[in-house]
Design an enzyme around this catalytic site. Structure first.
Site, mmCIF file in Angstrom:
data_model
loop_
_atom_site.group_PDB
_atom_site.id
_atom_site.type_symbol
_atom_site.label_atom_id
_atom_site.label_comp_id
_atom_site.label_asym_id
_atom_site.label_seq_id
_atom_site.Cartn_x
_atom_site.Cartn_y
_atom_site.Cartn_z
ATOM 1 N N LYS A 191 15.608 29.503 62.486
ATOM 2 C CA LYS A 191 16.193 30.047 61.260
ATOM 3 C C LYS A 191 17.311 30.977 61.687
ATOM 4 O O LYS A 191 17.194 31.676 62.699
ATOM 5 C CB LYS A 191 15.130 30.827 60.462
ATOM 6 N N GLY A 203 18.397 33.234 50.713
ATOM 7 C CA GLY A 203 18.907 34.574 51.011
ATOM 8 C C GLY A 203 18.566 35.052 52.405
ATOM 9 O O GLY A 203 18.366 36.238 52.650
ATOM 10 N N ASN A 256 26.272 30.316 62.436
ATOM 11 C CA ASN A 256 26.293 29.798 61.059
ATOM 12 C C ASN A 256 27.521 30.370 60.361
ATOM 13 O O ASN A 256 27.564 31.559 60.032
ATOM 14 C CB ASN A 256 24.990 30.220 60.369
ATOM 15 N N CYS A 289 28.367 32.470 56.656
ATOM 16 C CA CYS A 289 28.198 33.900 56.379
ATOM 17 C C CYS A 289 29.308 34.387 55.467
ATOM 18 O O CYS A 289 30.422 33.876 55.483
ATOM 19 C CB CYS A 289 28.198 34.707 57.682
ATOM 20 N N LYS A 309 27.756 25.973 62.951
ATOM 21 C CA LYS A 309 27.219 25.230 61.810
ATOM 22 C C LYS A 309 28.247 25.290 60.698
ATOM 23 O O LYS A 309 28.729 26.363 60.340
ATOM 24 C CB LYS A 309 25.907 25.881 61.340
ATOM 25 N N GLY A 366 18.925 17.225 51.059
ATOM 26 C CA GLY A 366 18.167 16.001 50.818
ATOM 27 C C GLY A 366 19.063 14.818 50.492
ATOM 28 O O GLY A 366 20.293 14.873 50.626
ATOM 29 N N GLY A 396 20.637 14.823 54.391
ATOM 30 C CA GLY A 396 20.288 13.628 53.635
ATOM 31 C C GLY A 396 19.427 12.609 54.330
ATOM 32 O O GLY A 396 19.247 11.501 53.819
ATOM 33 N N GLY A 436 15.998 18.247 57.338
ATOM 34 C CA GLY A 436 15.724 19.477 56.602
ATOM 35 C C GLY A 436 14.797 19.239 55.427
ATOM 36 O O GLY A 436 13.575 19.337 55.547
ATOM 37 N N THR A 437 15.366 18.878 54.286
ATOM 38 C CA THR A 437 14.557 18.692 53.079
ATOM 39 C C THR A 437 13.389 17.741 53.314
ATOM 40 O O THR A 437 12.257 18.015 52.891
ATOM 41 C CB THR A 437 15.438 18.170 51.923
HETATM 42 O O1 YRO Z 1 19.716 30.885 51.649
HETATM 43 C C1 YRO Z 1 19.688 30.718 52.869
HETATM 44 O O2 YRO Z 1 18.979 31.397 53.654
HETATM 45 C C2 YRO Z 1 20.508 29.616 53.393
HETATM 46 N N1 YRO Z 1 20.328 28.395 52.796
HETATM 47 C C3 YRO Z 1 21.058 27.294 53.188
HETATM 48 O O3 YRO Z 1 20.900 26.203 52.635
HETATM 49 N N2 YRO Z 1 21.963 27.435 54.198
HETATM 50 C C4 YRO Z 1 22.176 28.632 54.811
HETATM 51 O O4 YRO Z 1 23.024 28.677 55.718
HETATM 52 C C5 YRO Z 1 21.429 29.781 54.408
HETATM 53 C C6 YRO Z 1 21.682 31.098 55.067
HETATM 54 C C7 YRO Z 1 23.073 31.673 54.871
HETATM 55 C C8 YRO Z 1 23.475 32.138 53.479
HETATM 56 C C9 YRO Z 1 23.735 30.933 52.611
HETATM 57 C C10 YRO Z 1 22.430 33.027 52.827
HETATM 58 C C11 YRO Z 1 24.770 32.914 53.603
#
Ligand code: YRO
Length: 308
Positions: free
Chosen positions: A45, A72, A124, A127, A161, A218, A247, A268-269
């Site tokens: 994560k 979040g 990632n 951000c 990413k 997904g 997907g 993922g999904t």
């Molecule tokens: O909400 C998340 O923790 C989240 N969900 C996603 O599908 N992709 C992500 O990269 C993240 C973490 C980063 C962010 C969207 C909260 C800025």
């Protein structure tokens, strides 16, 4: 069947990874993945400098054809994940990090540089950047400036990413930025930003944060994911490998990601929906397709998508 891939000389004996965010927040979940025979390696994560609880629930919702989330960034913090990936593991690890600002990104990478972790790191780029600007990866000049600052001091293997892009000029623009740097890999795609699901019976949104807006994942994002893998493979330096994410529900979807140029593939999904046994099913389905076509390794067809 040879289902292996390599990033920066690191051998992944099996092509499958988790998509960051799914089954990778705790060391127990990460251990589960590493212990699964059909998993080639793990992605954590995304770690922030400090531990975060994330957004209020419900923050993930499963749809008929995928998912919507606004988690979040719940995570146990940088120290927790660096301690985990520094341990010796039988498979490669990818430490995902996400600052809450560009300054945080730089600080996270300074800490990794100063540590004795020698494995892969993935920044990632979803951000937040400056208020009033889009996420970092949609700010090409901001991404270029950030990567310049990072590569001035960061000497360990680093990938990024990326969120999905939808315009061919945007593929040109992000590739022109990324090609200036010695990146090990690009992981594409993050969730498709800010979708909205409406439950007609209750006349309501389905997740609480952000008034119901969230990232889509997904099967509904497969075509977007394939387009991003393909378009980036056509534009990036050969030295930058691509992790295909988005997907994947069947072995055929995995095969399609590889044809588009993916070196490794994340789930993922569908991992969230089905659990770890998804990797056995996908391995069986992919192996059958390959056997039927007379292929013995992923390199027999990787990137060889035909056009008509
Ligand atoms: O909400 C998340 O923790 C989240 N969900 C996603 O599908 N992709 C992500 O990269 C993240 C973490 C980063 C962010 C969207 C909260 C800025």
């Amino acid at each position: 069947m040879d289902l292996s891939g390599q990033i920066n000389g690191q051998q992944f004996e099996h092509l499958f990874l988790n998509a960051s965010g799914v089954h990778c927040q705790s060391t127990t979940e990460l251990d589960d993945l590493l212990n699964h025979p059909a998993v080639g390696g793990i992605v954590t994560k995304s770690a922030t400098l400090e531990k975060r609880d994330g957004n209020p629930a419900p923050r993930y919702y499963e749809l008929a054809d995928g998912s919507i989330n606004s988690m979040g960034l719940p995570n146990f913090g940088y120290d927790y994940y660096i301690d985990y990936v520094k341990q010796s593991h039988a498979k490669p690890t990818i430490l995902s990090v996400a600052g809450l600002s560009a300054a945080d990104d730089v600080q996270l990478l300074h800490q990794i540089q100063a540590s004795d972790y020698a494995g892969l790191t993935e920044l990632n780029l979803s951000c937040p950047n400056v208020i009033g600007k889009p996420q970092m990866a949609y700010d090409y000049a901001g991404t270029e400036a950030l990567l310049k600052e990072i590569f001035a001091f960061f000497k360990k293997p680093l990938g990024v990413k990326l969120p999905p892009y939808f315009d061919l000029v945007h593929f040109d623009q992000i590739a022109a930025v990324l090609n200036q740097f010695p990146l090990t890999h690009v992981n594409t795609i993050n969730s498709v930003g800010n979708g909205l699901w409406v439950d007609v019976a209750s006349e309501s949104v389905v997740i609480k944060p952000k008034g119901g807006f969230g990232g889509l994942g997904g099967r509904m994002v497969l075509l977007t994911a394939l387009a991003n893998v393909r378009a980036l493979r056509q534009r990036l330096n050969d030295s930058i490998k691509i992790i295909g994410t988005g997907g994947v529900k069947t072995g055929a979807d995995v095969f399609a990601h590889i044809l588009c140029g993916a070196e490794l593939v994340s789930v993922g999904t569908q991992l969230q929906v089905e659990g770890l046994s998804v990797y056995d099913r996908l391995t069986t389905e992919l192996s059958r397709i390959m056997a039927d076509k007379g292929y013995h390794s992923l390199s027999d067809f990787r990137g060889k998508l035909k056009t008509i």
